[in-house]
Scaffold this active site. Structure first.
Site, PDB file in Angstrom:
ATOM      1  N   LYS A  76       0.817  -1.222   0.000  1.00 28.05           N
ATOM      2  CA  LYS A  76       0.000   0.000   0.000  1.00 28.05           C
ATOM      3  C   LYS A  76       0.854   1.278   0.000  1.00 28.05           C
ATOM      4  CE  LYS A  76      -4.292  -1.512   2.221  1.00 28.05           C
ATOM      5  NZ  LYS A  76      -5.212  -1.215   3.333  1.00 28.05           N
ATOM      6  N   ASP A 112     -10.176   3.399   1.887  1.00 27.67           N
ATOM      7  CA  ASP A 112     -10.387   3.074   3.312  1.00 27.67           C
ATOM      8  C   ASP A 112     -10.956   4.305   4.030  1.00 27.67           C
ATOM      9  OD1 ASP A 112      -9.521   0.459   3.201  1.00 27.67           O
ATOM     10  OD2 ASP A 112      -7.463   0.920   3.811  1.00 27.67           O
TER      11      ASP A 112
HETATM   12  P1  NAP Z   1      -0.426  -2.266  11.049  1.00 28.01           P
HETATM   13  O1  NAP Z   1      -0.033  -1.131  10.168  1.00 28.01           O
HETATM   14  O2  NAP Z   1       0.488  -3.432  11.193  1.00 28.01           O
HETATM   15  O3  NAP Z   1      -0.707  -1.650  12.543  1.00 28.01           O
HETATM   16  C1  NAP Z   1      -1.098  -2.475  13.604  1.00 28.01           C
HETATM   17  C2  NAP Z   1      -1.268  -1.660  14.877  1.00 28.01           C
HETATM   18  O4  NAP Z   1      -1.780  -2.533  15.884  1.00 28.01           O
HETATM   19  C3  NAP Z   1       0.033  -1.075  15.424  1.00 28.01           C
HETATM   20  O5  NAP Z   1      -0.241   0.173  15.999  1.00 28.01           O
HETATM   21  C4  NAP Z   1       0.429  -2.095  16.508  1.00 28.01           C
HETATM   22  O6  NAP Z   1       1.120  -1.520  17.604  1.00 28.01           O
HETATM   23  C5  NAP Z   1      -0.917  -2.527  17.026  1.00 28.01           C
HETATM   24  N1  NAP Z   1      -0.859  -3.886  17.577  1.00 28.01           N
HETATM   25  C6  NAP Z   1      -0.598  -5.044  16.911  1.00 28.01           C
HETATM   26  N2  NAP Z   1      -0.652  -6.101  17.760  1.00 28.01           N
HETATM   27  C7  NAP Z   1      -0.932  -5.584  18.984  1.00 28.01           C
HETATM   28  C8  NAP Z   1      -1.101  -6.155  20.265  1.00 28.01           C
HETATM   29  N3  NAP Z   1      -1.002  -7.481  20.471  1.00 28.01           N
HETATM   30  N4  NAP Z   1      -1.378  -5.343  21.323  1.00 28.01           N
HETATM   31  C9  NAP Z   1      -1.482  -4.012  21.144  1.00 28.01           C
HETATM   32  N5  NAP Z   1      -1.333  -3.393  19.946  1.00 28.01           N
HETATM   33  C10 NAP Z   1      -1.060  -4.173  18.870  1.00 28.01           C
HETATM   34  O7  NAP Z   1      -1.829  -2.881  10.621  1.00 28.01           O
HETATM   35  P2  NAP Z   1      -3.046  -2.133   9.861  1.00 28.01           P
HETATM   36  O8  NAP Z   1      -2.832  -2.206   8.399  1.00 28.01           O
HETATM   37  O9  NAP Z   1      -3.278  -0.825  10.503  1.00 28.01           O
HETATM   38  O10 NAP Z   1      -4.265  -3.150  10.168  1.00 28.01           O
HETATM   39  C11 NAP Z   1      -4.756  -3.297  11.493  1.00 28.01           C
HETATM   40  C12 NAP Z   1      -6.013  -4.156  11.481  1.00 28.01           C
HETATM   41  O11 NAP Z   1      -7.005  -3.512  10.715  1.00 28.01           O
HETATM   42  C13 NAP Z   1      -5.819  -5.548  10.841  1.00 28.01           C
HETATM   43  O12 NAP Z   1      -6.508  -6.510  11.610  1.00 28.01           O
HETATM   44  C14 NAP Z   1      -6.451  -5.394   9.474  1.00 28.01           C
HETATM   45  O13 NAP Z   1      -6.981  -6.623   8.979  1.00 28.01           O
HETATM   46  C15 NAP Z   1      -7.586  -4.424   9.798  1.00 28.01           C
HETATM   47  N6  NAP Z   1      -8.027  -3.658   8.624  1.00 28.01           N
HETATM   48  C16 NAP Z   1      -9.354  -3.696   8.327  1.00 28.01           C
HETATM   49  C17 NAP Z   1      -9.811  -2.983   7.222  1.00 28.01           C
HETATM   50  C18 NAP Z   1     -11.296  -3.023   6.884  1.00 28.01           C
HETATM   51  O14 NAP Z   1     -11.657  -2.727   5.735  1.00 28.01           O
HETATM   52  N7  NAP Z   1     -12.162  -3.348   7.831  1.00 28.01           N
HETATM   53  C19 NAP Z   1      -8.938  -2.222   6.436  1.00 28.01           C
HETATM   54  C20 NAP Z   1      -7.583  -2.190   6.796  1.00 28.01           C
HETATM   55  C21 NAP Z   1      -7.137  -2.909   7.899  1.00 28.01           C
HETATM   56  P3  NAP Z   1       2.717  -1.284  17.603  1.00 28.01           P
HETATM   57  O15 NAP Z   1       2.922   0.036  16.928  1.00 28.01           O
HETATM   58  O16 NAP Z   1       3.064  -1.310  19.018  1.00 28.01           O
HETATM   59  O17 NAP Z   1       3.304  -2.437  16.826  1.00 28.01           O
END
Ligand code: NAP
Length: 289
Positions: A76, A112
Site C-alpha cells: 500500500k 479506506d
Molecule cells: P499495522 O499497520 O500493522 O498496525 C497495527 C497496529 O496494531 C500497530 O499500531 C500495533 O502496535 C498494534 N498492535 C498489533 N498487535 C498488537 C497487540 N497485540 N497489542 C497491542 N497493539 C497491537 O496494521 P493495519 O494495516 O493498521 O491493520 C490493522 C487491522 O485492521 C488488521 O486486523 C487489518 O486486517 C484491519 N483492517 C481492516 C480494514 C477493513 O476494511 N475493515 C482495512 C484495513 C485494515 P505497535 O505500533 O506497538 O506495533
C-alpha cells in the site's frame, strides 16, 4: 465461464487485487457479485505478486488496460512511487488501496478513508465536535485520522502499544491536517481515563481477529451505552469488542462495514456506477460464515 446469463468474452473488463498473500481476500467474491448484480461485463481476480516484480506487475496492468485495481499488504505504501497521480486522501494517509486506470494514467486513491466515513455516518448523523479514542498507529489508524478530521471530529486521543510510533504518526499527520491530539501509551489506566471522556472508540489493532476470538483491547465493564464502538477487524464478523459493546448497549460498527464500504467506493471509481452495497454485504457475510 458462464454465470447465469453472464459470459466472459473478449470485451470483458478486468479489475483485480495485487498483494502478498491474497488467497484469503474477500474482494473477488464481493466485487464479482456486485458486477453481476449490476449486469456489468467486468471480472475481478486476485494476483499474488512477489515484491521483486511489483513494478513489472503494475506496468503490466497498465499495458493490459485494466480498468483498475486494489492494492493490499504489503504494497500500500510501495505503490505510491509507481503511480502517475495520488489523490488528496491517499497522500494524507501515505498509502493507496485503489488505483484507477484513466486512459493509461494510473491514479491512486485511499478508499479506506471513504469506508470509515461511510461506516461511522451509518451510526451518527454528524461527527462534528465529537471526541474519539483511536487505538493503534498503523495504516488503518492513519486512514481513521484522515476520515475523522475531514468530518470535523478533530479531538483525538491516540493510544498505542509503542508510544513512539503513535508520536511519529501524529506529528506527521498534524503537519497536513488541523487536529488536536493527545498521545497515550496503551495500558488499562490510560484506557479507563480516555474512555471516560470520549464519544467514539475505534480499535485499529488486530486484537480479536481470528483465531484469537476471546481477546479484546477493552474490558467490557469500561464500555458505556452512550458510546459508538468501531472495530476495524472484520474476521470474525463480530469481534469480542463488538459483542461486549452490544451487551453494554453501545452503538457498534463491525469492521466488515468498513470493508464493504471501501469496496463500494472502489467499485464506483472503476465503473462510475453506485455499488450495490446490500449485495456486497450479503456476499461478504456469507463468505465470513
Ligand atoms: P499495522 O499497520 O500493522 O498496525 C497495527 C497496529 O496494531 C500497530 O499500531 C500495533 O502496535 C498494534 N498492535 C498489533 N498487535 C498488537 C497487540 N497485540 N497489542 C497491542 N497493539 C497491537 O496494521 P493495519 O494495516 O493498521 O491493520 C490493522 C487491522 O485492521 C488488521 O486486523 C487489518 O486486517 C484491519 N483492517 C481492516 C480494514 C477493513 O476494511 N475493515 C482495512 C484495513 C485494515 P505497535 O505500533 O506497538 O506495533
Amino acid at each position: 465461464m458462464i454465470c447465469s446469463n453472464w459470459v466472459i468474452s473478449s470485451k470483458t473488463r478486468l479489475c483485480c487485487l495485487i498483494g502478498h498473500p491474497v488467497d484469503k481476500s474477500l474482494s473477488p467474491i464481493m466485487h464479482n457479485e456486485a458486477f453481476r448484480a449490476k449486469g456489468l461485463d467486468y471480472v475481478y481476480l486476485a494476483f499474488d505478486v512477489d515484491d521483486l516484480y511489483l513494478k513489472e506487475a503494475v506496468e503490466g496492468l497498465r499495458a493490459l488496460k485494466v480498468k483498475g485495481f486494489n492494492v493490499t499488504m504489503p504494497y500500500k505504501v510501495a505503490i505510491l512511487n509507481l503511480l502517475d497521480k495520488i489523490n488528496e486522501d491517499a497522500s494524507f494517509v501515505g498509502a493507496v488501496n485503489t488505483v484507477v486506470n484513466d486512459k493509461d494514467k494510473l491514479i491512486g486513491y485511499n478508499t479506506d478513508v471513504d469506508g470509515i466515513i461511510s461506516a461511522l455516518e451509518s451510526k451518527v448523523n454528524s461527527l462534528k465536535g465529537l471526541k474519539a479514542l483511536l487505538i493503534g498507529a498503523g495504516g488503518a489508524a492513519r486512514a481513521c485520522i484522515v476520515a475523522l478530521v475531514s468530518k470535523g471530529c478533530n479531538e483525538i486521543i491516540i493510544m498505542n502499544r509503542t508510544f513512539d510510533k503513535a508520536k511519529q504518526m501524529a506529528e506527521d499527520l498534524s503537519k497536513k491536517l488541523s487536529m488536536n491530539y493527545n498521545l497515550e501509551k496503551l495500558n488499562i489506566d490510560s484506557l479507563k481515563k480516555a474512555i471516560s471522556s470520549v464519544d467514539i472508540i475505534i480499535n485499529t489493532t488486530p486484537i480479536g481477529t481470528y483465531p484469537n476470538l476471546d481477546e479484546s483491547i477493552i474490558p467490557q465493564e469500561l464500555i458505556r451505552k452512550d458510546l459508538i464502538v468501531f472495530d476495524v477487524v472484520y474476521n470474525p464478523k463480530k469481534t469480542k469488542l463488538i459483542r461486549d459493546a452490544e451487551k453494554m448497549g453501545a452503538k457498534t460498527i463491525p469492521g466488515y462495514e468498513m470493508f464493504i464500504r471501501q469496496g463500494a467506493s472502489s467499485f464506483k471509481l472503476w465503473t462510475g456506477i453506485d455499488a450495490p452495497i446490500d449485495i456486497m454485504r450479503r456476499a461478504v457475510l456469507k463468505a465470513l460464515g
